[in-house]
Design a protein around this motif. Structure first.
Motif, PDB file in Angstrom:
ATOM      1  N   PRO A   1     -21.953  -9.049 -79.618  1.00 61.82           N
ATOM      2  CA  PRO A   1     -20.574  -8.590 -79.833  1.00 61.82           C
ATOM      3  C   PRO A   1     -19.518  -9.665 -79.582  1.00 61.82           C
ATOM      4  O   PRO A   1     -18.458  -9.631 -80.180  1.00 61.82           O
ATOM      5  CB  PRO A   1     -20.419  -7.446 -78.835  1.00 61.82           C
ATOM      6  N   ASN A   2     -19.787 -10.628 -78.705  1.00 60.20           N
ATOM      7  CA  ASN A   2     -18.805 -11.670 -78.439  1.00 60.20           C
ATOM      8  C   ASN A   2     -18.887 -12.819 -79.442  1.00 60.20           C
ATOM      9  O   ASN A   2     -18.180 -13.801 -79.303  1.00 60.20           O
ATOM     10  CB  ASN A   2     -18.935 -12.193 -77.001  1.00 60.20           C
ATOM     11  N   GLY A   3     -19.758 -12.722 -80.441  1.00 57.48           N
ATOM     12  CA  GLY A   3     -19.858 -13.721 -81.491  1.00 57.48           C
ATOM     13  C   GLY A   3     -20.863 -14.820 -81.227  1.00 57.48           C
ATOM     14  O   GLY A   3     -21.118 -15.643 -82.076  1.00 57.48           O
ATOM     15  N   ARG A   4     -21.440 -14.838 -80.043  1.00 54.91           N
ATOM     16  CA  ARG A   4     -22.430 -15.863 -79.714  1.00 54.91           C
ATOM     17  C   ARG A   4     -23.813 -15.388 -80.142  1.00 54.91           C
ATOM     18  O   ARG A   4     -24.139 -14.232 -80.017  1.00 54.91           O
ATOM     19  CB  ARG A   4     -22.425 -16.155 -78.222  1.00 54.91           C
ATOM     20  N   SER A   5     -24.633 -16.312 -80.606  1.00 51.77           N
ATOM     21  CA  SER A   5     -25.967 -15.929 -81.031  1.00 51.77           C
ATOM     22  C   SER A   5     -26.985 -16.056 -79.915  1.00 51.77           C
ATOM     23  O   SER A   5     -28.070 -15.532 -80.015  1.00 51.77           O
ATOM     24  CB  SER A   5     -26.401 -16.776 -82.223  1.00 51.77           C
ATOM     25  N   GLN A   6     -26.640 -16.757 -78.850  1.00 51.31           N
ATOM     26  CA  GLN A   6     -27.560 -16.938 -77.743  1.00 51.31           C
ATOM     27  C   GLN A   6     -26.843 -16.642 -76.431  1.00 51.31           C
ATOM     28  O   GLN A   6     -25.640 -16.790 -76.320  1.00 51.31           O
ATOM     29  CB  GLN A   6     -28.092 -18.367 -77.699  1.00 51.31           C
ATOM     30  N   VAL A   7     -27.612 -16.252 -75.439  1.00 52.14           N
ATOM     31  CA  VAL A   7     -27.062 -16.015 -74.112  1.00 52.14           C
ATOM     32  C   VAL A   7     -26.825 -17.363 -73.447  1.00 52.14           C
ATOM     33  O   VAL A   7     -27.670 -18.249 -73.501  1.00 52.14           O
ATOM     34  CB  VAL A   7     -28.041 -15.173 -73.258  1.00 52.14           C
ATOM     35  N   ARG A   8     -25.662 -17.515 -72.842  1.00 48.23           N
ATOM     36  CA  ARG A   8     -25.379 -18.759 -72.136  1.00 48.23           C
ATOM     37  C   ARG A   8     -26.019 -18.713 -70.756  1.00 48.23           C
ATOM     38  O   ARG A   8     -26.014 -17.676 -70.091  1.00 48.23           O
ATOM     39  CB  ARG A   8     -23.880 -18.967 -71.976  1.00 48.23           C
ATOM     40  N   VAL A   9     -26.537 -19.811 -70.287  1.00 52.63           N
ATOM     41  CA  VAL A   9     -27.145 -19.891 -68.963  1.00 52.63           C
ATOM     42  C   VAL A   9     -26.103 -19.589 -67.898  1.00 52.63           C
ATOM     43  O   VAL A   9     -26.380 -18.920 -66.899  1.00 52.63           O
ATOM     44  CB  VAL A   9     -27.775 -21.283 -68.740  1.00 52.63           C
ATOM     45  N   ILE A  10     -24.882 -20.027 -68.097  1.00 48.83           N
ATOM     46  CA  ILE A  10     -23.818 -19.848 -67.110  1.00 48.83           C
ATOM     47  C   ILE A  10     -23.486 -18.369 -66.888  1.00 48.83           C
ATOM     48  O   ILE A  10     -22.994 -18.002 -65.822  1.00 48.83           O
ATOM     49  CB  ILE A  10     -22.552 -20.649 -67.521  1.00 48.83           C
ATOM     50  N   ASP A  11     -23.778 -17.505 -67.882  1.00 49.64           N
ATOM     51  CA  ASP A  11     -23.460 -16.082 -67.744  1.00 49.64           C
ATOM     52  C   ASP A  11     -24.131 -15.450 -66.535  1.00 49.64           C
ATOM     53  O   ASP A  11     -23.565 -14.559 -65.908  1.00 49.64           O
ATOM     54  CB  ASP A  11     -23.843 -15.319 -69.011  1.00 49.64           C
ATOM     55  N   GLU A  12     -25.325 -15.913 -66.192  1.00 48.79           N
ATOM     56  CA  GLU A  12     -26.019 -15.359 -65.041  1.00 48.79           C
ATOM     57  C   GLU A  12     -25.312 -15.696 -63.735  1.00 48.79           C
ATOM     58  O   GLU A  12     -25.376 -14.947 -62.764  1.00 48.79           O
ATOM     59  CB  GLU A  12     -27.451 -15.896 -64.980  1.00 48.79           C
ATOM     60  N   PHE A  13     -24.627 -16.811 -63.709  1.00 51.03           N
ATOM     61  CA  PHE A  13     -23.989 -17.284 -62.488  1.00 51.03           C
ATOM     62  C   PHE A  13     -22.479 -17.111 -62.483  1.00 51.03           C
ATOM     63  O   PHE A  13     -21.823 -17.416 -61.483  1.00 51.03           O
ATOM     64  CB  PHE A  13     -24.323 -18.765 -62.285  1.00 51.03           C
ATOM     65  N   ALA A  14     -21.899 -16.629 -63.575  1.00 52.55           N
ATOM     66  CA  ALA A  14     -20.447 -16.552 -63.694  1.00 52.55           C
ATOM     67  C   ALA A  14     -19.824 -15.665 -62.620  1.00 52.55           C
ATOM     68  O   ALA A  14     -18.775 -16.022 -62.049  1.00 52.55           O
ATOM     69  CB  ALA A  14     -20.056 -16.049 -65.082  1.00 52.55           C
ATOM     70  N   ARG A  15     -20.414 -14.519 -62.329  1.00 55.21           N
ATOM     71  CA  ARG A  15     -19.858 -13.634 -61.309  1.00 55.21           C
ATOM     72  C   ARG A  15     -19.849 -14.330 -59.944  1.00 55.21           C
ATOM     73  O   ARG A  15     -18.873 -14.282 -59.214  1.00 55.21           O
ATOM     74  CB  ARG A  15     -20.654 -12.341 -61.243  1.00 55.21           C
ATOM     75  N   TRP A  16     -20.948 -14.977 -59.614  1.00 53.95           N
ATOM     76  CA  TRP A  16     -21.033 -15.690 -58.341  1.00 53.95           C
ATOM     77  C   TRP A  16     -19.998 -16.820 -58.278  1.00 53.95           C
ATOM     78  O   TRP A  16     -19.302 -16.983 -57.284  1.00 53.95           O
ATOM     79  CB  TRP A  16     -22.441 -16.260 -58.170  1.00 53.95           C
ATOM     80  N   LEU A  17     -19.885 -17.590 -59.364  1.00 51.87           N
ATOM     81  CA  LEU A  17     -18.917 -18.681 -59.400  1.00 51.87           C
ATOM     82  C   LEU A  17     -17.489 -18.171 -59.276  1.00 51.87           C
ATOM     83  O   LEU A  17     -16.660 -18.771 -58.597  1.00 51.87           O
ATOM     84  CB  LEU A  17     -19.073 -19.476 -60.690  1.00 51.87           C
ATOM     85  N   THR A  18     -17.196 -17.048 -59.934  1.00 52.39           N
ATOM     86  CA  THR A  18     -15.862 -16.469 -59.854  1.00 52.39           C
ATOM     87  C   THR A  18     -15.543 -16.071 -58.416  1.00 52.39           C
ATOM     88  O   THR A  18     -14.441 -16.323 -57.917  1.00 52.39           O
ATOM     89  CB  THR A  18     -15.744 -15.243 -60.785  1.00 52.39           C
ATOM     90  N   ARG A  19     -16.487 -15.466 -57.759  1.00 57.33           N
ATOM     91  CA  ARG A  19     -16.277 -15.008 -56.388  1.00 57.33           C
ATOM     92  C   ARG A  19     -16.050 -16.182 -55.436  1.00 57.33           C
ATOM     93  O   ARG A  19     -15.157 -16.155 -54.602  1.00 57.33           O
ATOM     94  CB  ARG A  19     -17.466 -14.180 -55.926  1.00 57.33           C
ATOM     95  N   TYR A  20     -16.845 -17.230 -55.550  1.00 57.99           N
ATOM     96  CA  TYR A  20     -16.780 -18.324 -54.591  1.00 57.99           C
ATOM     97  C   TYR A  20     -15.806 -19.436 -54.973  1.00 57.99           C
ATOM     98  O   TYR A  20     -15.320 -20.153 -54.107  1.00 57.99           O
ATOM     99  CB  TYR A  20     -18.171 -18.902 -54.355  1.00 57.99           C
ATOM    100  N   CYS A  21     -15.524 -19.573 -56.230  1.00 53.91           N
ATOM    101  CA  CYS A  21     -14.609 -20.652 -56.653  1.00 53.91           C
ATOM    102  C   CYS A  21     -13.218 -20.135 -56.946  1.00 53.91           C
ATOM    103  O   CYS A  21     -12.283 -20.935 -57.082  1.00 53.91           O
ATOM    104  CB  CYS A  21     -15.165 -21.350 -57.892  1.00 53.91           C
ATOM    105  N   GLY A  22     -13.073 -18.838 -57.092  1.00 55.33           N
ATOM    106  CA  GLY A  22     -11.755 -18.264 -57.307  1.00 55.33           C
ATOM    107  C   GLY A  22     -11.212 -18.385 -58.706  1.00 55.33           C
ATOM    108  O   GLY A  22     -10.035 -18.131 -58.949  1.00 55.33           O
ATOM    109  N   ARG A  23     -12.024 -18.772 -59.663  1.00 61.59           N
ATOM    110  CA  ARG A  23     -11.554 -18.793 -61.058  1.00 61.59           C
ATOM    111  C   ARG A  23     -12.637 -18.256 -61.967  1.00 61.59           C
ATOM    112  O   ARG A  23     -13.796 -18.237 -61.626  1.00 61.59           O
ATOM    113  CB  ARG A  23     -11.119 -20.185 -61.499  1.00 61.59           C
ATOM    114  N   ARG A  24     -12.234 -17.817 -63.124  1.00 55.43           N
ATOM    115  CA  ARG A  24     -13.178 -17.203 -64.076  1.00 55.43           C
ATOM    116  C   ARG A  24     -13.843 -18.261 -64.921  1.00 55.43           C
ATOM    117  O   ARG A  24     -13.260 -19.233 -65.300  1.00 55.43           O
ATOM    118  CB  ARG A  24     -12.431 -16.222 -64.973  1.00 55.43           C
ATOM    119  N   PHE A  25     -15.117 -18.001 -65.254  1.00 56.05           N
ATOM    120  CA  PHE A  25     -15.878 -18.910 -66.096  1.00 56.05           C
ATOM    121  C   PHE A  25     -16.340 -18.198 -67.331  1.00 56.05           C
ATOM    122  O   PHE A  25     -16.599 -17.083 -67.410  1.00 56.05           O
ATOM    123  CB  PHE A  25     -17.104 -19.452 -65.338  1.00 56.05           C
TER     124      PHE A  25
END
Length: 82
Positions: free
Chosen positions: A58-82
């Motif tokens: 639905p977001n237009g990407r044909s493959q899952v990005r590796v960063i998607d698995e860690f985005a929530r964790w990065l957002t929580r600890y780094c304070g910005r969205r990825f």
């Protein structure tokens, strides 16, 4: 990078299938006529080529990005969205 043709462009390309199969046109001639790479022409005119338009997420990407698995964790600890 893979080329994904829109349905109208795919139908336009399919018009050349008979000409290529009969030998009246080469893949390179079809590629020059359509403005596509000969590899793309070969892929879409192949007998066992894609029968349907490749699906995308639905977001237009044909493959899952590796960063998607860690985005929530990065957002929580780094304070910005990825």
């Amino acid at each position: 990078m893979a080329v994904v043709l829109d349905p109208q462009r795919r139908l336009e390309l399919r018009r050349f299938r008979g000409l290529v199969e009969s030998g009246a046109m080469s893949l390179i001639e079809v590629a020059m006529e359509t403005g596509l790479d000969w590899r793309t022409v070969s892929k879409y005119l192949a007998a066992d080529g894609p029968a349907a338009h490749p699906r995308r997420s639905p977001n237009g990407r044909s493959q899952v990005r590796v960063i998607d698995e860690f985005a929530r964790w990065l957002t929580r600890y780094c304070g910005r969205r990825f």
